[in-house]
Design an enzyme around this catalytic site. Structure first.
Site, PDB file in Angstrom:
ATOM      1  N   ARG A  87       0.842  -1.211   0.000  1.00 19.36           N
ATOM      2  CA  ARG A  87       0.000   0.000   0.000  1.00 19.36           C
ATOM      3  C   ARG A  87       0.870   1.251   0.000  1.00 19.36           C
ATOM      4  O   ARG A  87       0.477   2.295  -0.501  1.00 19.36           O
ATOM      5  CB  ARG A  87      -0.968  -0.006   1.194  1.00 19.36           C
ATOM      6  N   ASP A  90      -6.753  18.606 -14.382  1.00 20.04           N
ATOM      7  CA  ASP A  90      -7.044  17.249 -14.835  1.00 20.04           C
ATOM      8  C   ASP A  90      -6.606  17.197 -16.304  1.00 20.04           C
ATOM      9  O   ASP A  90      -7.216  17.812 -17.173  1.00 20.04           O
ATOM     10  CB  ASP A  90      -8.560  16.979 -14.680  1.00 20.04           C
ATOM     11  N   LYS A 108      -7.728   6.229 -19.591  1.00 15.53           N
ATOM     12  CA  LYS A 108      -7.989   6.763 -20.940  1.00 15.53           C
ATOM     13  C   LYS A 108      -6.732   6.675 -21.828  1.00 15.53           C
ATOM     14  O   LYS A 108      -6.298   5.591 -22.119  1.00 15.53           O
ATOM     15  CB  LYS A 108      -8.510   8.196 -20.812  1.00 15.53           C
TER      16      LYS A 108
END
Ligand code: PLP
Length: 410
Positions: free
Chosen positions: A69, A196, A221
């Site tokens: 993690r 973004d 994407k």
């Protein structure tokens, strides 16, 4: 050629088969030779020869992995690639683009009473995240037209926000953000600017160079590019912001899977060649559709050379590219017309995503902007017949032929 062999530890007695089943073959000494592609490290945790080493790793005095993690070599390889490509102080990967945006916002110290200025045409889920999750924590979001920098500055001076957030190329109207001007506004009031960069990718734009403080990506994407991996990455301009991004990952735990990290890192290698073709295809498709009698409006940053959007594209994006998305509004401006057009497509795929090698279409009113109140949608220009086309790497003639035959159904 000799391969790695189990370390021989002197033992009082031979281990039983049951024990050998558990330990044999594991934790072999590392032999020299660097793998050409980063291996997929499916381990959750890491062992050291001595506890003194463990102590140094946990203290941060010795580089090393402790628990996946907090860091994993496969995920780190993607982070290192993104840090290089976006030219940041560091990068942190997450389980999705939304997790990366969430972490980016948290890294801006959004305590109760803080204000965020958000571009009015942000991806719908980002707007919802701000209003619902952050709203409940006492963070207020003010939606602003980032295209009007004077107004943005006036509002920023008035409300003293802690963060500003916009997209390099907005969704779905494809307006290019003047990142330089927005960064000046943000820094003028002591706020951070989050960009973004999903629609541009670092191949078309590197927002930190224009003054942004954090760049967030839906790696699902263009970075991945093949529709087979979900992930997100945020890149920080400075060490302090980077600490905020890492803390969000370590404490909230929205980590990226090693398998997705591997797929995305592989995708990144072909980002340039994919986007060269996708952008060229998109520009020509946009020009062709602008002349089509059944199309009322075409949105693409490369259209209208003298227009503001086109000029911003040439300042912000890698020339000669103007992005690989094209949005169209049909002359019959109804949802039914958009559905007839989309249903008639035979090659272009109806998908809730973008940036893949295949050409795909999305109806914002049904999908990405479904939860935005209709009045707000109308106000920002997302009409019922608007269709967003994410242009792929296929033969342009085939893409155009499919779209033209589908337009006959409208
Ligand atoms: N940002 C933009 C511009 C997007 O279009 C999307 C998803 O479509 C996201 C963020 C969220 O990414 P993800 O679906 O990987 O969480």
């Amino acid at each position: 050629m000799k391969q790695a062999q189990q370390k021989t530890v002197k033992r009082e007695r031979e281990l039983e088969l049951l024990t050998q089943l558990v330990h044999a073959g594991e934790r072999l000494p590392q032999l020299p030779g660097t793998p050409v592609a980063t291996p997929v490290y499916t381990t959750t945790t890491y062992s050291y020869d001595t506890m003194a080493e463990v102590d140094r790793v946990f203290a941060g005095d010795q580089p090393g992995y402790a628990y996946s993690r907090f860091g994993n070599p496969t995920v780190s390889a993607l982070e290192a690639a993104m840090q290089t490509l976006e030219r940041g102080a560091g990068a942190c990967a997450y389980g999705s683009g939304m997790a990366a945006i969430h972490a980016s916002l948290l890294a801006c110290d959004l305590t109760p009473g803080a204000i965020v200025l958000a571009a009015q045409d942000l991806y719908g889920t980002t707007t919802n995240l701000l209003h619902t999750v952050f709203g409940k924590l006492g963070v207020q979001t003010v939606m602003v037209d980032f295209g009007d920098v004077e107004q943005l500055e006036a509002i920023a001076r008035q409300v003293r926000p802690r963060a500003l957030i916009a997209e390099t190329i907005s969704n779905p109207l494809l307006k290019v953000c003047d990142i330089e001007a927005c960064a000046e506004v943000a820094h003028g009031v002591g706020a951070r600017l989050i960009i973004d960069n999903t629609f541009a990718s670092p191949y078309l734009c590197q927002p930190l160079r224009f003054g942004a403080d954090i760049v967030a990506h839906s790696a699902t994407k263009y970075l991945s590019g093949h529709g087979d991996a979900t992930g997100g990455v945020a890149v920080a301009r400075d060490e302090e912001t980077m600490e905020g991004l890492t803390q969000a990952r370590n404490l909230i735990g929205g980590v990226l899977s090693v398998w997705e990290a591997h797929e995305i890192l592989r995708g990144v290698k072909t980002l340039g060649v994919r986007l060269d073709r996708q952008c060229a295809n998109a520009r020509q498709l946009a020009e062709q559709l602008a002349r089509h009698p059944r199309v009322a409006r075409v949105y693409h940053p490369g259209l209208g050379i003298k227009g503001k959007n086109c000029q911003l594209a040439s300042r912000m994006l890698r020339a000669p590219h103007t992005g690989a998305l094209v949005s169209i509004e049909l002359r019959e401006n109804t949802k039914a017309a958009a559905y007839r057009f989309m249903d008639a497509l035979q090659l272009c795929v109806r998908l809730t995503s973008l940036g893949d090698v295949v050409t795909c279409v999305l109806h914002p009113v049904t999908a990405s902007h479904r939860n935005i109140p209709p009045a707000h949608r109308q106000q920002i220009g997302i009409t019922d017949s608007l269709v967003r086309i994410s242009v792929g790497i296929e033969d342009l003639g085939d893409i155009i032929a499919d779209i033209e035959q589908a337009l006959q159904a409208v």
